[in-house]
Design an enzyme around this catalytic site. Sequence first.
Site, PDB file in Angstrom:
ATOM      1  N   CYS A 136       0.839  -1.202   0.000  1.00  0.00           N
ATOM      2  CA  CYS A 136       0.000   0.000   0.000  1.00  0.00           C
ATOM      3  C   CYS A 136       0.869   1.245   0.000  1.00  0.00           C
ATOM      4  CB  CYS A 136      -0.942  -0.003   1.200  1.00  0.00           C
ATOM      5  SG  CYS A 136      -2.023   1.442   1.278  1.00  0.00           S
ATOM      6  N   CYS A 139      -0.500   4.068   2.168  1.00  0.00           N
ATOM      7  CA  CYS A 139      -0.309   3.838   3.600  1.00  0.00           C
ATOM      8  C   CYS A 139       1.124   4.126   4.030  1.00  0.00           C
ATOM      9  CB  CYS A 139      -0.636   2.383   3.959  1.00  0.00           C
ATOM     10  SG  CYS A 139      -2.244   1.800   3.404  1.00  0.00           S
ATOM     11  N   ASP A 140       2.090   3.648   3.259  1.00  0.00           N
ATOM     12  CA  ASP A 140       3.475   3.613   3.720  1.00  0.00           C
ATOM     13  C   ASP A 140       4.442   4.495   2.943  1.00  0.00           C
ATOM     14  OD1 ASP A 140       2.715   1.692   5.615  1.00  0.00           O
ATOM     15  OD2 ASP A 140       2.987   0.067   4.182  1.00  0.00           O
TER      16      ASP A 140
END
Length: 316
Positions: A136, A139-140
Amino acid sequence: MEMEKIHCLIVGSGPAGYTAAIYAARANLAPVLYEGIQPGGQLTATTDVENFPGYPQGIGGLEMMEDLKKQAARFETDIRPGIVTAVDLSATPYKVTIDGEKTVETETLIIATGASAKYLGLADEQKYAGMGVSACATCDGFFYRNKRVAVVGGGDTACEEALYLSGLASHVYLIVRKPFLRASKVMRQRVLDTPNIEVLFEHNTVGLFGENGVEGARLVRRKGEPDEEQVEIAIDGFFLAIGHTPNSDIFKPWLETDENGYIVTEPGMPRTRIAGVFAAGDVADPVYRQAITAAASGCKAAIEAERYLTMNHTLK
């Protein structure tokens, strides 16, 4: 077989499931939640979460899910271990079998079983999970500012991830197995026009390396061809973008799913085609797949379940 009758059953324990439980419990639905195959959901495999409101310093994914679980338990959600092994949604009350041993008859069902990221199947993906391997970028990606990263995939999702990361990372490799991008023409052109994205066509990833995290990837160029070549690239992050598999198989005989298996709901709503059955989180979301959107849909599902029970005069 043991039998139990309840008002509201929640299947899955990620942000969608736990948020649904919080709202359902506060509405006096006395919800029962079964945690499923991965208690806490995908976030339990994430090191730091910095984009969920309420945690200004960030929080570990496992810790955040423990917080949500405690909050759901505080309002007396009955949280249990167990996996759904059979479903009968032909008539209400709906019948859900847990671990092949117990059948729960429920007037409402909230499906929050999530989706599983597809991986290449390399041992190194598990070795470096949370240490440079991610599925992701949204997300990261923040953790890789001004660093070198690689994205695996050749479709629209991979191109989107590469473009997103190009605004953060110093250099983005897009590792593509085929000699072309499968993505739409617009996405292909955007990737090719972005100076810090380097597309590696006809490359297969065969391994990762690094001492305390990912430091590089081992690739094979033109695998199986006479001019096959071993290649190594230096990277700090390795992002999988080859798709997700929604955990919806057991519900497919009863509910409509799209071509990729995501449960189809009414636009902007968690309602499925069966009254009293709702889908929340990644199992019904092929677009966003974020903790915050999953939590929001869990909230909607619980509110809809309460309204459904009230309209059908089944709440005392």
